[in-house]
Design a protein around this motif. Structure first.
Motif, PDB file in Angstrom:
ATOM      1  N   ALA A  28     -19.972 -27.386 -11.919  1.00 13.10           N
ATOM      2  CA  ALA A  28     -19.936 -26.658 -12.756  1.00 13.10           C
ATOM      3  C   ALA A  28     -21.479 -26.159 -12.576  1.00 13.10           C
ATOM      4  O   ALA A  28     -22.522 -26.938 -12.208  1.00 13.10           O
ATOM      5  CB  ALA A  28     -20.360 -27.785 -14.170  1.00 13.10           C
ATOM      6  N   ARG A  60     -11.935 -28.906  -3.108  1.00 13.90           N
ATOM      7  CA  ARG A  60     -12.485 -28.382  -4.038  1.00 13.90           C
ATOM      8  C   ARG A  60     -12.047 -27.347  -5.453  1.00 13.90           C
ATOM      9  O   ARG A  60     -11.234 -26.141  -6.192  1.00 13.90           O
ATOM     10  CB  ARG A  60     -11.919 -30.340  -4.448  1.00 13.90           C
ATOM     11  CG  ARG A  60     -11.386 -30.184  -5.741  1.00 13.90           C
ATOM     12  CD  ARG A  60     -11.040 -31.459  -6.313  1.00 13.90           C
ATOM     13  NE  ARG A  60     -10.176 -31.567  -7.958  1.00 13.90           N
ATOM     14  CZ  ARG A  60     -11.081 -32.625  -8.660  1.00 13.90           C
ATOM     15  NH1 ARG A  60     -12.518 -33.603  -8.229  1.00 13.90           N
ATOM     16  NH2 ARG A  60     -10.522 -33.071  -9.317  1.00 13.90           N
ATOM     17  N   GLY A  65     -16.791 -23.397 -13.354  1.00 18.80           N
ATOM     18  CA  GLY A  65     -17.419 -22.742 -14.525  1.00 18.80           C
ATOM     19  C   GLY A  65     -18.875 -22.981 -15.142  1.00 18.80           C
ATOM     20  O   GLY A  65     -19.642 -23.640 -14.113  1.00 18.80           O
ATOM     21  N   ALA A  66     -19.208 -22.278 -15.585  1.00 19.29           N
ATOM     22  CA  ALA A  66     -20.734 -22.660 -16.117  1.00 19.29           C
ATOM     23  C   ALA A  66     -20.522 -24.724 -16.960  1.00 19.29           C
ATOM     24  O   ALA A  66     -19.357 -24.677 -17.505  1.00 19.29           O
ATOM     25  CB  ALA A  66     -21.341 -21.621 -17.713  1.00 19.29           C
ATOM     26  N   TYR A 105     -11.271 -24.261  -7.130  1.00 20.87           N
ATOM     27  CA  TYR A 105     -11.608 -23.351  -8.664  1.00 20.87           C
ATOM     28  C   TYR A 105     -12.891 -21.877  -8.364  1.00 20.87           C
ATOM     29  O   TYR A 105     -13.978 -22.948  -8.010  1.00 20.87           O
ATOM     30  CB  TYR A 105     -11.701 -24.346  -9.635  1.00 20.87           C
ATOM     31  CG  TYR A 105     -10.272 -24.847  -9.733  1.00 20.87           C
ATOM     32  CD1 TYR A 105      -9.384 -24.789 -10.533  1.00 20.87           C
ATOM     33  CD2 TYR A 105     -10.486 -26.547  -9.932  1.00 20.87           C
ATOM     34  CE1 TYR A 105      -8.553 -25.194 -10.646  1.00 20.87           C
ATOM     35  CE2 TYR A 105      -9.292 -26.925  -9.936  1.00 20.87           C
ATOM     36  CZ  TYR A 105      -8.039 -26.536 -10.294  1.00 20.87           C
ATOM     37  OH  TYR A 105      -7.429 -27.402 -10.479  1.00 20.87           O
ATOM     38  N   LEU A 107     -13.916 -20.863 -11.754  1.00 22.04           N
ATOM     39  CA  LEU A 107     -13.295 -20.297 -12.898  1.00 22.04           C
ATOM     40  C   LEU A 107     -14.379 -19.588 -13.561  1.00 22.04           C
ATOM     41  O   LEU A 107     -15.492 -20.503 -13.587  1.00 22.04           O
ATOM     42  CB  LEU A 107     -12.597 -21.477 -13.534  1.00 22.04           C
ATOM     43  CG  LEU A 107     -11.796 -21.750 -12.579  1.00 22.04           C
ATOM     44  CD1 LEU A 107     -10.870 -23.237 -13.344  1.00 22.04           C
ATOM     45  CD2 LEU A 107     -10.384 -21.035 -11.901  1.00 22.04           C
ATOM     46  N   GLU A 112     -17.574 -15.389 -12.478  1.00 22.78           N
ATOM     47  CA  GLU A 112     -17.956 -14.302 -12.110  1.00 22.78           C
ATOM     48  C   GLU A 112     -19.010 -14.696 -11.780  1.00 22.78           C
ATOM     49  O   GLU A 112     -20.094 -13.408 -10.590  1.00 22.78           O
ATOM     50  CB  GLU A 112     -19.504 -15.140 -13.625  1.00 22.78           C
ATOM     51  CG  GLU A 112     -18.426 -14.566 -14.721  1.00 22.78           C
ATOM     52  CD  GLU A 112     -18.103 -14.656 -16.048  1.00 22.78           C
ATOM     53  OE1 GLU A 112     -18.330 -15.878 -16.023  1.00 22.78           O
ATOM     54  OE2 GLU A 112     -18.560 -14.439 -17.756  1.00 22.78           O
ATOM     55  N   GLU A 132     -12.361 -18.914 -20.937  1.00 17.41           N
ATOM     56  CA  GLU A 132     -13.256 -19.355 -21.531  1.00 17.41           C
ATOM     57  C   GLU A 132     -12.437 -18.652 -22.955  1.00 17.41           C
ATOM     58  O   GLU A 132     -12.890 -19.672 -23.998  1.00 17.41           O
ATOM     59  CB  GLU A 132     -14.535 -18.546 -21.667  1.00 17.41           C
ATOM     60  CG  GLU A 132     -15.766 -18.644 -20.555  1.00 17.41           C
ATOM     61  CD  GLU A 132     -15.144 -17.083 -18.884  1.00 17.41           C
ATOM     62  OE1 GLU A 132     -14.640 -17.127 -18.685  1.00 17.41           O
ATOM     63  OE2 GLU A 132     -16.376 -17.647 -18.509  1.00 17.41           O
ATOM     64  N   LEU A 135     -11.668 -22.020 -24.719  1.00 16.46           N
ATOM     65  CA  LEU A 135     -12.439 -22.782 -25.294  1.00 16.46           C
ATOM     66  C   LEU A 135     -13.134 -22.253 -26.367  1.00 16.46           C
ATOM     67  O   LEU A 135     -14.254 -22.552 -27.276  1.00 16.46           O
ATOM     68  CB  LEU A 135     -13.833 -22.539 -24.054  1.00 16.46           C
ATOM     69  CG  LEU A 135     -13.555 -23.288 -22.827  1.00 16.46           C
ATOM     70  CD1 LEU A 135     -14.858 -23.091 -21.757  1.00 16.46           C
ATOM     71  CD2 LEU A 135     -13.329 -24.813 -23.002  1.00 16.46           C
TER      72      LEU A 135
END
Ligand code: CAA
Length: 258
Positions: A28, A60, A65-66, A105, A107, A112, A132, A135
């Motif tokens: 992340a 993996r 993501g962020a 992943y 994601l 981005e 996103e 979320l």
């Protein structure tokens, strides 16, 4: 060499490697990762001994993501005033060609980040998406803009509005990924592609990347004008003389990156 907290870096020949290294958080992208990646990429970009950069993650996850846990408690004012993802712009502005080697992943911010690179190579295990919306937010590191340009408005809307993930093959069919590679061979293939790029004239690579960027950032007329200028400018380089002489003499070129 600078110590980084969240990434591993390595130089092999003319290729600089950045490996995201937060295994417990599926890589992340927190603020420290952003600072580390931006600094490492900037250092490679400033070094004429580097002709290509590879960014990769783990088997993996390229990056899931962020960092949701870092962002969760922030207010809108804080996100704006801190310019939470702002420094990524410096990564996207690197002049040296950057390859994303994606396994697992990619994601949200991970997808981005891959899209800030010039070429995306995917292991057959790769999964791309902008989840996103699940979320209660939207992509914030360029996803809505770069995905539309990469795969067109309709596939982009499908991903951004539903949060569904694309397999590596689907991502390749959509034009996001240029090659799908068996997972075990991903890094070897990335190395081959990066070495092939890094062997070219660095001045020509900078010009090629800038012209490709102009194609997505400007109008056709402006882009064509930019290309014409950049093309002409290369005729003042040693590498153009060497490249064309080598062709005439039927030998491989020896570029000096000048
Ligand atoms: N932020 C922070 N931590 C994360 C994370 C993220 N984006 N993704 C995964 N992790 C953490 C998990 O919390 C977990 O940590 P703990 O063991 O401490 O609980 C660890 O990584 C392993 O993850 P999982 O146990 O969830 O692994 P899984 O195999 O069951 O699921 C996954 C994998 C489907 C990727 C799932 O982790 C997931 O859905 N992650 C979030 C994906 C996401 O929503 N990304 C978008 C983030 S927002 C964003 O990116 C905004 C932007 O545009 C910049």
């Amino acid at each position: 060499m600078t110590d980084y907290e969240t990434i591993l870096i390595e130089t092999r020949g003319r290729v600089g490697w950045i490996t995201l290294n937060r295994p417990d958080a599926l890589n992340a992208l927190n603020s420290q990762v952003m600072r580390d990646v931006v600094a490492a990429a900037g250092a490679f970009d400033a070094d004429p001994a580097i002709g290509a950069i590879v960014v990769t993650g783990s088997e993996r996850a390229f990056a899931a993501g962020a960092d949701i846990k870092e962002m969760e408690g922030k207010s809108g004012r804080e996100m704006l005033m801190d310019d939470h993802f702002g420094a990524w712009g410096r990564f996207a502005a690197v002049r040296t060609p950057v390859i994303a080697a994606v396994s697992g992943y990619a994601l949200g911010g991970g997808c981005e980040l891959a899209m800030m690179c010039d070429i995306i190579l995917a292991a057959d295990s790769a999964r791309f998406g902008q989840p996103e919306i699940t979320l209660g937010v939207i992509p914030g590191m360029g996803g809505t803009q770069r995905l539309v340009r990469a795969v067109g408005p309709y596939v982009a809307a499908d991903l951004v509005l539903t949060g569904r993930l694309l397999s590596a093959d689907e991502a390749a069919r959509a034009g996001l990924v240029s090659r799908v590679i068996p997972a075990a061979d991903l890094l070897a293939e990335a190395e081959k592609v990066a070495e092939a790029i890094a062997a070219k004239s660095l001045v020509a690579l900078f010009a090629a990347k800038a012209a490709l960027d102009a194609a997505v950032e400007t109008t056709l007329a402006e882009g064509l004008r930019f290309e014409r200028q950049a093309f002409a400018g290369l005729f003042d380089t040693d590498d153009q003389k060497e490249g064309m002489a080598a062709f005439r003499e039927k030998r491989p070129p020896e570029f000096t990156h000048r």
